[in-house]
Design an enzyme around this catalytic site. Sequence first.
Site, PDB file in Angstrom:
ATOM      1  N   ARG A  46      52.815  30.422  63.203  1.00 49.49           N
ATOM      2  CA  ARG A  46      52.332  31.830  62.607  1.00 49.49           C
ATOM      3  C   ARG A  46      53.539  32.055  61.537  1.00 49.49           C
ATOM      4  O   ARG A  46      53.414  32.575  60.487  1.00 49.49           O
ATOM      5  CB  ARG A  46      52.572  32.755  63.531  1.00 49.49           C
ATOM      6  CG  ARG A  46      52.163  34.235  62.872  1.00 49.49           C
ATOM      7  CD  ARG A  46      51.680  35.422  63.412  1.00 49.49           C
ATOM      8  NE  ARG A  46      51.835  35.208  65.013  1.00 49.49           N
ATOM      9  CZ  ARG A  46      53.017  35.474  65.711  1.00 49.49           C
ATOM     10  NH1 ARG A  46      54.011  35.826  65.077  1.00 49.49           N
ATOM     11  NH2 ARG A  46      53.125  35.447  67.197  1.00 49.49           N
ATOM     12  N   TYR A  98      38.840  45.420  41.711  1.00 47.31           N
ATOM     13  CA  TYR A  98      37.992  44.491  42.740  1.00 47.31           C
ATOM     14  C   TYR A  98      37.377  45.534  43.786  1.00 47.31           C
ATOM     15  O   TYR A  98      38.341  46.246  44.440  1.00 47.31           O
ATOM     16  CB  TYR A  98      38.943  43.635  43.149  1.00 47.31           C
ATOM     17  CG  TYR A  98      38.206  42.568  44.245  1.00 47.31           C
ATOM     18  CD1 TYR A  98      37.205  41.944  43.756  1.00 47.31           C
ATOM     19  CD2 TYR A  98      38.635  42.736  45.504  1.00 47.31           C
ATOM     20  CE1 TYR A  98      36.313  41.310  44.685  1.00 47.31           C
ATOM     21  CE2 TYR A  98      37.942  42.015  46.514  1.00 47.31           C
ATOM     22  CZ  TYR A  98      36.835  41.128  46.044  1.00 47.31           C
ATOM     23  OH  TYR A  98      36.234  40.281  46.954  1.00 47.31           O
ATOM     24  N   ASP A 170      47.389  41.712  40.332  1.00 55.35           N
ATOM     25  CA  ASP A 170      46.238  40.941  40.982  1.00 55.35           C
ATOM     26  C   ASP A 170      45.825  40.010  40.089  1.00 55.35           C
ATOM     27  O   ASP A 170      45.272  40.169  38.594  1.00 55.35           O
ATOM     28  CB  ASP A 170      44.973  41.780  41.440  1.00 55.35           C
ATOM     29  CG  ASP A 170      43.944  40.697  41.986  1.00 55.35           C
ATOM     30  OD1 ASP A 170      43.916  39.637  41.726  1.00 55.35           O
ATOM     31  OD2 ASP A 170      43.130  41.285  42.936  1.00 55.35           O
ATOM     32  N   LYS A 195      39.551  31.624  44.763  1.00 49.25           N
ATOM     33  CA  LYS A 195      38.730  31.709  43.484  1.00 49.25           C
ATOM     34  C   LYS A 195      39.449  30.364  42.715  1.00 49.25           C
ATOM     35  O   LYS A 195      39.114  29.066  43.016  1.00 49.25           O
ATOM     36  CB  LYS A 195      39.023  32.680  42.546  1.00 49.25           C
ATOM     37  CG  LYS A 195      38.738  34.026  43.604  1.00 49.25           C
ATOM     38  CD  LYS A 195      37.246  34.387  44.014  1.00 49.25           C
ATOM     39  CE  LYS A 195      37.034  35.411  45.043  1.00 49.25           C
ATOM     40  NZ  LYS A 195      37.646  36.833  45.011  1.00 49.25           N
TER      41      LYS A 195
HETATM   42  C1  LIG Z   1      37.933  37.843  45.462  1.00 49.22           C
HETATM   43  C2  LIG Z   1      39.068  38.887  45.272  1.00 49.22           C
HETATM   44  C3  LIG Z   1      39.908  39.470  45.984  1.00 49.22           C
HETATM   45  C4  LIG Z   1      39.822  39.297  47.663  1.00 49.22           C
HETATM   46  O1  LIG Z   1      40.062  37.971  48.018  1.00 49.22           O
HETATM   47  P1  LIG Z   1      39.514  37.199  49.047  1.00 49.22           P
HETATM   48  O2  LIG Z   1      40.020  35.852  49.178  1.00 49.22           O
HETATM   49  O3  LIG Z   1      37.905  37.152  48.954  1.00 49.22           O
HETATM   50  O4  LIG Z   1      39.815  37.933  50.313  1.00 49.22           O
HETATM   51  C5  LIG Z   1      41.004  40.123  45.563  1.00 49.22           C
HETATM   52  N1  LIG Z   1      40.906  40.489  44.148  1.00 49.22           N
HETATM   53  C6  LIG Z   1      40.313  39.661  43.253  1.00 49.22           C
HETATM   54  C7  LIG Z   1      40.171  40.038  41.770  1.00 49.22           C
HETATM   55  C8  LIG Z   1      39.099  38.987  43.648  1.00 49.22           C
HETATM   56  O5  LIG Z   1      38.287  38.521  42.804  1.00 49.22           O
END
Ligand SMILES: *Cc1c(COP(=O)(O)O)cnc(C)c1O
Length: 379
Positions: A46, A98, A170, A195
């Site tokens: 962890r 988001y 982000d 992504k």
């Molecule tokens: C998908 C996404 C998230 C969240 O991420 P997960 O891996 O699905 O938990 C946060 N910010 C943006 C811009 C995203 O596209």
Amino acid sequence: MKFGTKAIHAGVEPDPSTGAIMTPIYQTSTYVQRSPGDHKGYEYSRTHNPTRTQLQNALAALENGKHGLCFSSGMAAVDAIMKLLKPGDEVVSTNDLYGGSYRIFTKIFQNYGIKFHFTNMQDVGNVEKLVNENTKMIWVETPTNPLLNIIDIKAYGELCKKRNLLLVADNTFATPYLQTPLDMGADMVMHSLTKYMGGHSDVVMGAIIVKDDDLHERLAFIQNSCGATPGPQDCFLVLRGLKTLHLRMERHCQNGRQVAEFLKNHPKVNKVYWPGFTEHPNHEVAQKQMRDFGGMVSFELKGDNVDDATRVLENLKLFALAESLGGVESLCGHPATMTHASIPREDRMKAGLSDTLIRLSVGVEDAEDLIADLEQAIG
Ligand SMILES: *Cc1c(COP(=O)(O)O)cnc(C)c1O
């Protein structure tokens, strides 16, 4: 070192025990100690795992940061950042954030006494008006989803420095191939590695990258205490994905451009959202802070008949109808009934998310085939 070289080499060392060029999957929960407290830097997975360490180092290098921290999802990374705050603290963010971030802010952390403000961040003046003595953090996401608005990261870097606030970016939609927010004054970069960074739609993971040692220590404490850490197999998959990030992004951007231009000239299309167009309201900022314009393209059909959008989405063959984005394969989505369905219709319309808006995550296939698919589907 240039970006492509970094994507392949930076932060990753051959395995010290065997020389394996690819970081092994250290599928272990614990590590044997020679004598109590006498270990090789690893005690419990962890806290630390060698596969995760290599990925964290690679991410730090790509974002021009010093430290990386990985989490079991993008949302777990958001969660860890919010735990830096205390009741009474305030955060300012964008009104087209988001959806998952909006949900954790308003439905979880608001209950713990943290206050959130949402505004149109394309105008820095809107944010300045909301900053007060309780404000601790500004949260930027750019490009935004699904209208691809662009927020000036450097302008917020300056504001945060002046007002002594933490700036979070982000960077999921852009990736460090397109922009490196830490170079523009951000204190923390947050990613959904699910992504573009992973890039192959086979893993859910998140990350935070920072420069500052103290901030890293506080976040690592939260990471270890709360425990939302990823497994080593998933870390391996993202490490593998990162090696082609530059190649994939280059093609995503080329294909995105071709698809956007095709749609712009289509008689049944009313409007195309893509920051590369000179008439995009934030094109100048995009040009200043991004290396290219990415593979996300949204478009609106003429008229307001939701059935027209449904028909196009059903007819598309190469673009798979699915949530998520950033994988090698092209995806399409319908914000009104999918990602943004929880927003009341009237509010959705006001935000510019019409019933015929379609969002594309343009993959790395051959652009001719993608355009032919759109042509037959739109008709
Ligand atoms: C998908 C996404 C998230 C969240 O991420 P997960 O891996 O699905 O938990 C946060 N910010 C943006 C811009 C995203 O596209």
